[in-house]
Structure formats: structure tokens, C-alpha cells
Design a protein around this motif. Structure first.
Motif, PDB file in Angstrom:
ATOM      1  N   THR A 174       0.826  -1.210   0.000  1.00  0.00           N
ATOM      2  CA  THR A 174       0.000   0.000   0.000  1.00  0.00           C
ATOM      3  C   THR A 174       0.857   1.256   0.000  1.00  0.00           C
ATOM      4  N   ARG A 191       2.324   4.360  -3.061  1.00  0.00           N
ATOM      5  CA  ARG A 191       2.127   5.804  -2.867  1.00  0.00           C
ATOM      6  C   ARG A 191       3.452   6.550  -2.728  1.00  0.00           C
ATOM      7  N   ASP A 208      -8.194   0.783   7.365  1.00  0.00           N
ATOM      8  CA  ASP A 208      -8.836   1.579   6.323  1.00  0.00           C
ATOM      9  C   ASP A 208      -7.698   2.391   5.683  1.00  0.00           C
ATOM     10  N   VAL A 209      -7.379   2.100   4.426  1.00  0.00           N
ATOM     11  CA  VAL A 209      -6.223   2.716   3.763  1.00  0.00           C
ATOM     12  C   VAL A 209      -6.351   4.238   3.718  1.00  0.00           C
ATOM     13  N   ASP A 210      -7.537   4.742   3.443  1.00  0.00           N
ATOM     14  CA  ASP A 210      -7.721   6.201   3.399  1.00  0.00           C
ATOM     15  C   ASP A 210      -7.430   6.829   4.758  1.00  0.00           C
ATOM     16  N   HIS A 211      -7.910   6.195   5.817  1.00  0.00           N
ATOM     17  CA  HIS A 211      -7.652   6.699   7.168  1.00  0.00           C
ATOM     18  C   HIS A 211      -6.154   6.666   7.473  1.00  0.00           C
ATOM     19  N   MET A 251      -3.635   6.732   5.306  1.00  0.00           N
ATOM     20  CA  MET A 251      -2.913   7.733   4.502  1.00  0.00           C
ATOM     21  C   MET A 251      -3.151   9.139   5.069  1.00  0.00           C
ATOM     22  N   ASN A 252      -4.351   9.424   5.513  1.00  0.00           N
ATOM     23  CA  ASN A 252      -4.636  10.725   6.129  1.00  0.00           C
ATOM     24  C   ASN A 252      -3.804  10.905   7.383  1.00  0.00           C
TER      25      ASN A 252
END
Length: 123
Positions: free
Chosen positions: A23, A27, A111-114, A116-117
Motif C-alpha cells: 500500500t 504511494r 482503512d487505507v484512506d484513514h 494515509m490521512n
């Protein structure tokens, strides 16, 4: 964003390291990983140029809580941001991680979005 996008993943489950590595590499992050908290502390003492440490909280020998306390009390690495990563997802677990010295908390399954944030907030 910091020029040095390097993350240390500390988890006693190689499958979690594998998934996080894929993941984050996708990025643009450089990844260093280990399966033991003491090894993570040694890595940080030798190279304190990390964007963040993703610290599993439940590991054998030394858990993430103890590792974060050692990181926070070691001057040469105390400023490195730590994100607690744990399967313990109760509200008091989040607070326990923050009280130990983590900058943020991400529960498993991740949760990948969480995630990354949480990493990008540190930059």
C-alpha cells in the motif's frame, strides 16, 4: 510533503507488513520493516529520518505501548511520529495509545484512506 517519505512498519505478523508495504510503496514511500519492538528502536537509533512509524500495539516480548514510551524518552528519536496500529478498536484503546505517546491511531483491519490521512497529517 516531506522529501523523505520513509515509514517504519513494526508488526509481528508478516502478512500485515506485506499488505502495508504494498500500500505505502504504491504511494511513493520507502519502507523499512521489522517484527519486534526492540529491533524497531534500534533501527530508529541508527536512522531517525522517518516520516512515521506504524507501531503494532500487541507484540510478544515488548508491546507497542512500552516501545512508544522508550521512543518518547530517547532524545535522539523522541520527535519521530508514531501511529498506533491495533486490532483493539474500543474508544478507550485509542486514548490508551495516545496517552502512551502515539500521534494517531488506526484500527485493524486498516482503512487505507484513514491510514494515509494519518501519515500525511504528520508531514
Amino acid at each position: 510533503m516531506l522529501m523523505n517519505k520513509k515509514v517504519l512498519i513494526v508488526d509481528d505478523d508478516p502478512r500485515n507488513i506485506f499488505a502495508l508495504r504494498l500500500t505505502l510503496k504504491s504511494r511513493g514511500y520507502q519502507i523499512v520493516s521489522c517484527t519486534m519492538a526492540q529491533e524497531a528502536i534500534d533501527i530508529l537509533k541508527n536512522d531517525n529520518q522517518f516520516t512515521a512509524v506504524l507501531m503494532d500495539m500487541m507484540m510478544p516480548e515488548m508491546d507497542g505501548y512500552e516501545a512508544i514510551k522508550i521512543i518518547r524518552s530517547t532524545p535522539s528519536i523522541s520527535q519521530i511520529p508514531v501511529i498506533a496500529v491495533t486490532a483493539q478498536a474500543m474508544p478507550e484503546d485509542r486514548q490508551k495509545c495516545l496517552d502512551a505517546g502515539a500521534q494517531d491511531y488506526v484500527s485493524k483491519p486498516i482503512d487505507v484512506d484513514h491510514l494515509m490521512n494519518a501519515i500525511e497529517k504528520l508531514s
